[in-house]
Structures are given as C-alpha cells and as structure tokens.
Design a protein around this motif. Structure first.
Motif, PDB file in Angstrom:
ATOM      1  N   PHE A  54       0.827  -1.208   0.000  1.00  0.00           N
ATOM      2  CA  PHE A  54       0.000   0.000   0.000  1.00  0.00           C
ATOM      3  C   PHE A  54       0.861   1.257   0.000  1.00  0.00           C
ATOM      4  N   LEU A  55       2.090   1.128   0.500  1.00  0.00           N
ATOM      5  CA  LEU A  55       3.064   2.223   0.480  1.00  0.00           C
ATOM      6  C   LEU A  55       4.349   1.723  -0.161  1.00  0.00           C
ATOM      7  N   LYS A  56       5.007   2.601  -0.885  1.00  0.00           N
ATOM      8  CA  LYS A  56       6.313   2.250  -1.445  1.00  0.00           C
ATOM      9  C   LYS A  56       7.397   2.713  -0.489  1.00  0.00           C
ATOM     10  N   SER A  57       8.284   1.818  -0.125  1.00  0.00           N
ATOM     11  CA  SER A  57       9.365   2.175   0.792  1.00  0.00           C
ATOM     12  C   SER A  57      10.358   3.108   0.106  1.00  0.00           C
ATOM     13  N   THR A  58      11.080   3.877   0.896  1.00  0.00           N
ATOM     14  CA  THR A  58      12.107   4.769   0.351  1.00  0.00           C
ATOM     15  C   THR A  58      13.332   3.969  -0.071  1.00  0.00           C
ATOM     16  N   SER A  59      13.700   2.997   0.752  1.00  0.00           N
ATOM     17  CA  SER A  59      14.802   2.094   0.408  1.00  0.00           C
ATOM     18  C   SER A  59      14.701   0.839   1.267  1.00  0.00           C
ATOM     19  N   GLY A  60      15.494  -0.152   0.910  1.00  0.00           N
ATOM     20  CA  GLY A  60      15.476  -1.417   1.635  1.00  0.00           C
ATOM     21  C   GLY A  60      14.852  -2.533   0.819  1.00  0.00           C
ATOM     22  N   GLU A  61      14.900  -3.736   1.373  1.00  0.00           N
ATOM     23  CA  GLU A  61      14.367  -4.921   0.693  1.00  0.00           C
ATOM     24  C   GLU A  61      13.240  -5.558   1.496  1.00  0.00           C
ATOM     25  N   ILE A  62      12.213  -5.995   0.773  1.00  0.00           N
ATOM     26  CA  ILE A  62      11.145  -6.794   1.363  1.00  0.00           C
ATOM     27  C   ILE A  62      10.995  -8.015   0.471  1.00  0.00           C
ATOM     28  N   LYS A  63      11.264  -9.191   1.023  1.00  0.00           N
ATOM     29  CA  LYS A  63      11.202 -10.417   0.232  1.00  0.00           C
ATOM     30  C   LYS A  63      10.248 -11.414   0.869  1.00  0.00           C
ATOM     31  N   LEU A  64       9.447 -12.055   0.036  1.00  0.00           N
ATOM     32  CA  LEU A  64       8.552 -13.116   0.476  1.00  0.00           C
ATOM     33  C   LEU A  64       8.906 -14.367  -0.296  1.00  0.00           C
ATOM     34  N   GLU A  65       9.315 -15.400   0.451  1.00  0.00           N
ATOM     35  CA  GLU A  65       9.845 -16.632  -0.141  1.00  0.00           C
ATOM     36  C   GLU A  65      10.948 -16.331  -1.158  1.00  0.00           C
ATOM     37  N   GLY A  66      11.813 -15.387  -0.796  1.00  0.00           N
ATOM     38  CA  GLY A  66      12.966 -15.050  -1.615  1.00  0.00           C
ATOM     39  C   GLY A  66      12.705 -14.118  -2.781  1.00  0.00           C
ATOM     40  N   LYS A  67      11.435 -13.759  -2.997  1.00  0.00           N
ATOM     41  CA  LYS A  67      11.095 -12.896  -4.135  1.00  0.00           C
ATOM     42  C   LYS A  67      10.867 -11.466  -3.673  1.00  0.00           C
TER      43      LYS A  67
END
Length: 242
Positions: A54-67
């Motif tokens: 719902f929001l786009k992060s400014t930076s960083g990684e968000i991974k679900l099952e490696g994706k």
C-alpha cells in the motif's frame, strides 16, 4: 518466509523530511505468528503498509519466499496482493450486501477457482473457525467478534503465503478479541498459516510466538514466547514501558 532488510520510509512535506521508519530489519519463518507492537506514531502501520504494497518504501528490501516485493509495478503488486497475501483489518471490511458465505466466496471467485473447490474450502474454514452456524447471515446480523472471524476466514480462503493483520482486535471487547486470536492460532496449528500482526494490544500479542518492539521508527527489542504466557505477557508490558 518474510524478510525485511534495512527498510526506510521517509516522508517529505514543505521541504522537510521525516523518517517514519529507520533501518528496520527482521525475518518471519513459515508457520510463525509474530506481533509488531508499539505506541501510536511508532512506525508499525507504515511497516505494515510497505510490506502489503500500500506504500512504497524509500529504500530497503522486502522479500517473500525469496522474491522481491518492494519494487513491483502497481499491476504486479495488485496481482500479488490478491493471490499471495491475506488481510485482516480493524474495521472488518466485509460487504454488507453479501452473506457470510458470499463474503468468503468472493476473493475465491475473483481468483477464478472452481466452484466445487470454493464450496469445499469455505465450509472447511467456517467449521474450523466456529462460524458455520452464521454462514447465511449478513454482517449487520452478527457480532463484532463474529465479523472479524469471518474476515479471518476470507483472508485464508485463497491459501495466502502470509496473513497480514492490522490491529485486528482494536474494535473488539476482550472476549471477542480473544476469539479472533484463537482463530489465528487455529489457522497456524491446522493450516500452517504464517501470521504477521500489528497491534498495541499486549494480551493479544502474548499469544503469538514472538513480539517485535518498535519505537520512533526503529526496532529496539525482540522477545520470544517460551511457553509461559504470564511470563511472556509481563515481558511485553515491560517492553511497552521501555
């Protein structure tokens, strides 16, 4: 399962920048029930919204099952959200003109599932969450706790990779709230569901496997449930006072 690494979210207003989330990192394992707890304005809902897309992060990684799920297009995020994530919100978000059964049918119909599979999955969820007797009632005919359990069933209907719950007990009394958390525990135990819950409710959080404490946009402590709920609840209260 879910990995959040070095997450930042910065807002800008009148040429001034405000960091709502600062270098947040944590992981949630498959089948784990984790609560993110903190006061209003601590950044917990911002983290929830970044994970959900719902929001786009400014930076960083968000991974679900490696994706990677942090850098998808709007179309990709919408498809991913519909097929891989289940949501439970504070205000239920049920459709008033549909029965309980139809509310749980809806996301499965949108996903294009076979009607026989839809009926089987829905009846199974209604039974497991103890709401089978209200399947033909409308939202205005059932209690708040029942509405939230219907919302849990709906969130589980497409077998998501993870349930994201935003203050699911916030509008409920303590008895109804306990039944909703019981529904999460049932889903975890019987279906292997992974749950990430944002809350300020210490009692609800004390039934999760692990609690992550956040303050001023940063994680400051993580505590694990070692099986003694009273001890864990006391630790959560201490965390909230820190």
């Amino acid at each position: 399962m879910l990995s959040v690494s070095n997450l930042y979210k910065t807002y800008e207003s009148y040429n001034q920048k405000y960091e709502a989330v600062k270098d947040v990192s944590f992981e949630i394992q498959k089948g784990e029930f984790v609560s993110l707890i903190g006061p209003s304005g601590s950044g917990k809902t911002t983290i929830f919204n970044c994970i959900s897309g719902f929001l786009k992060s400014t930076s960083g990684e968000i991974k679900l099952e490696g994706k990677d799920i942090a850098n998808k297009t709007e179309s990709e995020i919408s498809h991913f959200r519909s097929n891989k994530l289940g949501f439970v919100f504070q205000d239920f978000m049920l459709i008033d003109g549909l029965t309980v059964l139809e509310n749980i049918f809806l996301p499965q119909i949108i996903a294009g599932k076979d009607i026989c599979d839809i009926e089987k999955q829905t009846e199974n969820l209604l039974s497991k969450l103890n709401i089978l007797e209200i399947e033909n009632k409308y939202p205005h005919e059932i209690s708040g706790g029942q509405k939230q359990r219907v919302a849990v069933a709906r969130a589980l209907s497409n077998v998501p990779l993870i349930i994201l719950a935003d203050e699911p007990t916030g509008n409920l009394d303590s008895v109804s709230g306990s039944k909703v958390i019981d529904a999460f525990i049932t889903a975890k135990r019987d279906l292997g569901t992974t749950i990430f819950m944002v809350t300020h409710d210490a009692k609800a959080a004390s039934l999760s496997d692990r609690v992550i404490g956040i303050r001023d946009g940063q994680i400051f402590k993580t505590i694990k449930n070692n099986g003694d709920r009273k001890v864990f609840l006391d630790e959560i209260f201490d965390l909230m006072k820190a």
